[in-house]
Write an enzyme that holds these catalytic residues in place. Structure first.
Site, mmCIF file in Angstrom:
data_model
loop_
_atom_site.group_PDB
_atom_site.id
_atom_site.type_symbol
_atom_site.label_atom_id
_atom_site.label_comp_id
_atom_site.label_asym_id
_atom_site.label_seq_id
_atom_site.Cartn_x
_atom_site.Cartn_y
_atom_site.Cartn_z
ATOM 1 N N SER A 101 -11.850 83.826 -65.957
ATOM 2 C CA SER A 101 -13.010 82.994 -66.269
ATOM 3 C C SER A 101 -13.034 81.828 -67.195
ATOM 4 O O SER A 101 -11.798 81.150 -67.128
ATOM 5 C CB SER A 101 -14.240 83.570 -66.032
ATOM 6 O OG SER A 101 -15.264 82.625 -65.529
ATOM 7 N N SER A 102 -13.653 81.936 -68.177
ATOM 8 C CA SER A 102 -13.436 81.049 -69.324
ATOM 9 C C SER A 102 -12.037 81.334 -69.850
ATOM 10 O O SER A 102 -11.469 80.440 -70.552
ATOM 11 C CB SER A 102 -14.633 81.188 -70.356
ATOM 12 O OG SER A 102 -14.370 80.516 -71.307
#
Length: 265
Positions: A101-102
């Site tokens: 994700s991030s």
């Protein structure tokens, strides 16, 4: 910077940087993923960066982080690699990065801005490198640089436009570009599925490779593997995995990462 150094290092110990997701932490990602037992077996060093933002996201949208040696989170992480090599004996010729994700977005940034540091990256449920930047997000936000347009898969560019953005991070760099492995779920409602194709477009241009074939149910039922350029899953410059019905995020495939990085056969 959190580091895991196994008791027995390989003679030329690879370094893997593993980057956590928003609302996560270095410590949390070290237990969510299962790289540490593999480090004990294969003798590589693990680095877990920890985001300083209150939301636990990494800066993937500032000019500083998207510039080679420009500052920001990216240079901080690159410096961690150099520190680990000096302090623990890691091999700077075998450095790799992965994230979720991030952390996947940050993986793309690291590979784009520091192609001289990393040999390969593995991305789990991210967005194209620079997507939050071109959508107008700013790093002064917290979480830094969130962009609904990008997250929702509404931002599209040609492969060359994406590639030009990546190349702009390190003007004049003419060396080898890191190999890339991309995972994304078709049911992702956080960083929507169109980001998968945009990411593949981007890296196919950067690496100068074209799609050569798909293979259904690989490495498991419901996953479709796409290879770009010549080679197998462990030697091709760019490999994608579309996970049918999988949401946010695709489970980490640690053994596949090690094979793609060339740490295992």
């Amino acid at each position: 910077m959190y580091v895991y150094v196994p008791k027995k290092l390989a003679s030329l110990a690879p370094i893997i940087v593993a980057i956590h997701h928003c609302q996560g932490s270095a410590q949390g990602y070290s237990t969510e993923t299962h790289y540490q037992p593999l480090a004990d077996t294969h003798g590589f060093i693990l680095i877990y960066p920890n985001s300083r933002s209150s939301g636990g996201c990494f800066d993937v949208s500032s000019t500083a982080t998207l510039t080679h040696n420009g500052g920001g989170d990216s240079q901080t992480i690159a410096n961690m690699v150099k520190y680990a090599a000096t302090t623990y004996g890691g091999d700077l010729d075998h450095v790799f990065v992965t994230g979720t994700s991030s952390g996947a977005m940050m993986t793309n940034v690291m590979v784009g801005a520091y192609p001289d540091v990393f040999k390969a990256g593995s991305v789990y449920s991210g967005v194209p490198d620079g997507c939050f930047y071109v959508s107008g997000a700013t790093a002064t936000q917290d979480p830094p640089g969130w962009s609904n347009a990008c997250a929702n898969g509404q931002l599209t560019h040609t492969a060359k436009e994406w590639g030009d953005m990546v190349r702009s991070y390190y003007p004049g760099y003419n060396g080898t570009r890191p190999r890339m492995q991309i995972f994304h779920g078709t049911a992702d409602q956080t960083l929507h599925y169109p980001n998968y194709q945009e990411t593949l477009k981007e890296w196919s241009d950067v690496l100068g490779v074209s799609k050569t074939g798909d293979k259904a149910n690989t490495p498991q039922s419901g996953y479709t593997q796409t290879i770009y350029g010549d080679g197998t899953t462990t030697t091709a410059q760019l490999v994608g995995y579309s996970a049918q019905g999988v949401g946010h995020t695709v489970p980490v495939h640690e053994s596949m990462d090690l094979a793609f990085f060339g740490i295992t056969s």
